[in-house]
Design an enzyme around this catalytic site. Structure first.
Site, PDB file in Angstrom:
ATOM      1  N   ASP A   1       0.878  -1.175   0.000  1.00 28.55           N
ATOM      2  CA  ASP A   1       0.000   0.000   0.000  1.00 28.55           C
ATOM      3  C   ASP A   1       0.915   1.225   0.000  1.00 28.55           C
ATOM      4  OD1 ASP A   1      -1.597   2.140   0.716  1.00 28.55           O
ATOM      5  OD2 ASP A   1      -2.531   1.116   2.413  1.00 28.55           O
TER       6      ASP A   1
ATOM      7  N   VAL B   1      -9.158   3.561 -12.521  1.00 31.39           N
ATOM      8  CA  VAL B   1     -10.401   4.061 -13.135  1.00 31.39           C
ATOM      9  C   VAL B   1     -10.155   4.844 -14.428  1.00 31.39           C
ATOM     10  CG1 VAL B   1     -11.725   4.096 -10.987  1.00 31.39           C
ATOM     11  CG2 VAL B   1     -10.571   6.159 -11.709  1.00 31.39           C
TER      12      VAL B   1
ATOM     13  N   ASP C   1      -5.756   7.931  -4.878  1.00 32.96           N
ATOM     14  CA  ASP C   1      -5.958   9.343  -4.489  1.00 32.96           C
ATOM     15  C   ASP C   1      -6.730   9.426  -3.164  1.00 32.96           C
ATOM     16  OD1 ASP C   1      -6.011  12.101  -4.691  1.00 32.96           O
ATOM     17  OD2 ASP C   1      -7.486  12.178  -6.306  1.00 32.96           O
TER      18      ASP C   1
ATOM     19  N   SER D   1      -2.897   6.116 -14.050  1.00 38.30           N
ATOM     20  CA  SER D   1      -3.938   5.836 -15.064  1.00 38.30           C
ATOM     21  C   SER D   1      -4.309   4.359 -15.165  1.00 38.30           C
ATOM     22  CB  SER D   1      -3.536   6.348 -16.466  1.00 38.30           C
ATOM     23  OG  SER D   1      -3.542   7.750 -16.508  1.00 38.30           O
TER      24      SER D   1
HETATM   25  N1  AR6 Z   1      -1.374   1.778  -3.004  1.00 36.11           N
HETATM   26  C1  AR6 Z   1      -0.852   1.481  -4.219  1.00 36.11           C
HETATM   27  N2  AR6 Z   1      -1.595   1.373  -5.343  1.00 36.11           N
HETATM   28  C2  AR6 Z   1      -2.942   1.546  -5.218  1.00 36.11           C
HETATM   29  C3  AR6 Z   1      -3.575   1.858  -3.987  1.00 36.11           C
HETATM   30  C4  AR6 Z   1      -2.719   1.977  -2.840  1.00 36.11           C
HETATM   31  N3  AR6 Z   1      -3.213   2.275  -1.641  1.00 36.11           N
HETATM   32  N4  AR6 Z   1      -4.906   1.993  -4.207  1.00 36.11           N
HETATM   33  C5  AR6 Z   1      -5.115   1.773  -5.521  1.00 36.11           C
HETATM   34  N5  AR6 Z   1      -3.939   1.496  -6.130  1.00 36.11           N
HETATM   35  P1  AR6 Z   1      -6.507   4.757  -9.626  1.00 36.11           P
HETATM   36  P2  AR6 Z   1      -6.079   6.396 -12.067  1.00 36.11           P
HETATM   37  C6  AR6 Z   1      -3.674   1.208  -7.552  1.00 36.11           C
HETATM   38  O1  AR6 Z   1      -7.880   4.412 -10.070  1.00 36.11           O
HETATM   39  O2  AR6 Z   1      -6.428   5.243 -12.941  1.00 36.11           O
HETATM   40  C7  AR6 Z   1      -9.158   8.807  -8.584  1.00 36.11           C
HETATM   41  O3  AR6 Z   1     -10.508   8.887  -8.256  1.00 36.11           O
HETATM   42  C8  AR6 Z   1      -4.797   0.665  -8.395  1.00 36.11           C
HETATM   43  O4  AR6 Z   1      -4.904  -0.754  -8.243  1.00 36.11           O
HETATM   44  O5  AR6 Z   1      -6.310   5.131  -8.208  1.00 36.11           O
HETATM   45  O6  AR6 Z   1      -4.890   7.245 -12.408  1.00 36.11           O
HETATM   46  C9  AR6 Z   1      -8.551  10.168  -8.914  1.00 36.11           C
HETATM   47  O7  AR6 Z   1      -9.135  11.217  -8.178  1.00 36.11           O
HETATM   48  C10 AR6 Z   1      -4.345   1.037  -9.806  1.00 36.11           C
HETATM   49  O8  AR6 Z   1      -3.456   0.025 -10.320  1.00 36.11           O
HETATM   50  O9  AR6 Z   1      -5.862   5.973 -10.517  1.00 36.11           O
HETATM   51  C11 AR6 Z   1      -8.832  10.296 -10.385  1.00 36.11           C
HETATM   52  O10 AR6 Z   1     -10.137  10.807 -10.619  1.00 36.11           O
HETATM   53  C12 AR6 Z   1      -3.545   2.314  -9.599  1.00 36.11           C
HETATM   54  O11 AR6 Z   1      -3.378   2.454  -8.180  1.00 36.11           O
HETATM   55  C13 AR6 Z   1      -8.727   8.888 -10.880  1.00 36.11           C
HETATM   56  O12 AR6 Z   1      -9.003   8.040  -9.765  1.00 36.11           O
HETATM   57  C14 AR6 Z   1      -4.204   3.584 -10.127  1.00 36.11           C
HETATM   58  O13 AR6 Z   1      -5.600   3.491  -9.983  1.00 36.11           O
HETATM   59  C15 AR6 Z   1      -7.334   8.562 -11.381  1.00 36.11           C
HETATM   60  O14 AR6 Z   1      -7.365   7.306 -11.999  1.00 36.11           O
END
Ligand code: AR6
Length: 173
Positions: free
Chosen positions: A9, A119, A33, A116
């Site tokens: 994490d 989501v 985020d 990216s």
């Molecule tokens: N530690 C490490 N990696 C993580 C964690 C964590 N605690 N939580 C999730 N991931 P995303 P995006 C991974 O959706 O696609 C937000 O709402 C996850 O499995 O967080 O860039 C923002 O406000 C995935 O592989 O980011 C934006 O609106 C990776 O982090 C939007 O999401 C990125 O997933 C950005 O989307």
């Protein structure tokens, strides 16, 4: 070069800077985020609001507040829209701009999520390839810096390990 692929994490990483996959309003959100905003506490929301947003492909830096990390670097990845809308260049720019900020702030250790890769819908394999390419290139420039790619997604973790093994074989690093 010190480049590590870990399945931790990102909010628990003891590093100088943690990179956040933010959105262009910097107002917080879900995924990584949301986790970072919860871990850093409400002062982070105030600090982010002062920027008035951040363009896609760019990055800004704040303190880490209640996190162990000294800094949080907020970068805005592209939303995947078929691949013909500059997504690759924007995603590479996120890694480069984040590393530039880490360097100018003297960070010796930096942890990245898969920007990216959630989501925002960037195809996983391509997102991982870009992350490994950009971060190994950044690591090769400075031997004393530790760069972590944190992948909580098992599939992405496996893809990244293979990609990095291929890089080591090709470069003899
Ligand atoms: N530690 C490490 N990696 C993580 C964690 C964590 N605690 N939580 C999730 N991931 P995303 P995006 C991974 O959706 O696609 C937000 O709402 C996850 O499995 O967080 O860039 C923002 O406000 C995935 O592989 O980011 C934006 O609106 C990776 O982090 C939007 O999401 C990125 O997933 C950005 O989307």
């Amino acid at each position: 070069m010190a480049f590590y692929i870990v399945s931790e994490d990102i909010t628990q990483m003891e590093v100088d800077a943690v990179v956040n996959a933010a959105n262009s309003s910097l107002a917080g959100g879900g995924g990584v985020d949301g986790a970072i905003h919860r871990a850093a506490g409400p002062e982070l929301d105030k600090a982010c609001a002062e920027f008035g947003g951040c363009p896609t492909g760019d990055a800004v830096i704040t303190w880490g507040f209640q996190m162990d990390a000294i800094y949080i670097i907020h970068t805005v990845g592209p939303i995947w829209n078929g691949g013909g809308n500059g997504e690759e260049g924007l995603l590479r720019s996120c890694y480069r701009k984040s590393m530039e900020l880490a360097e100018t702030h003297g960070c010796r250790s930096v942890a990245f999520p898969l920007i990216s890769g959630g989501v925002y819908g960037y195809p996983k394999e391509a997102a991982v390839d870009i992350a490994v390419e950009e971060l190994t290139a950044a690591g090769a420039k400075n031997e004393r810096r530790d760069i972590y790619l944190t992948l909580t997604d098992r599939e992405a973790f496996g893809i990244a390990k293979n990609k990095y093994a291929q890089y080591l074989e090709e470069t003899g690093a």
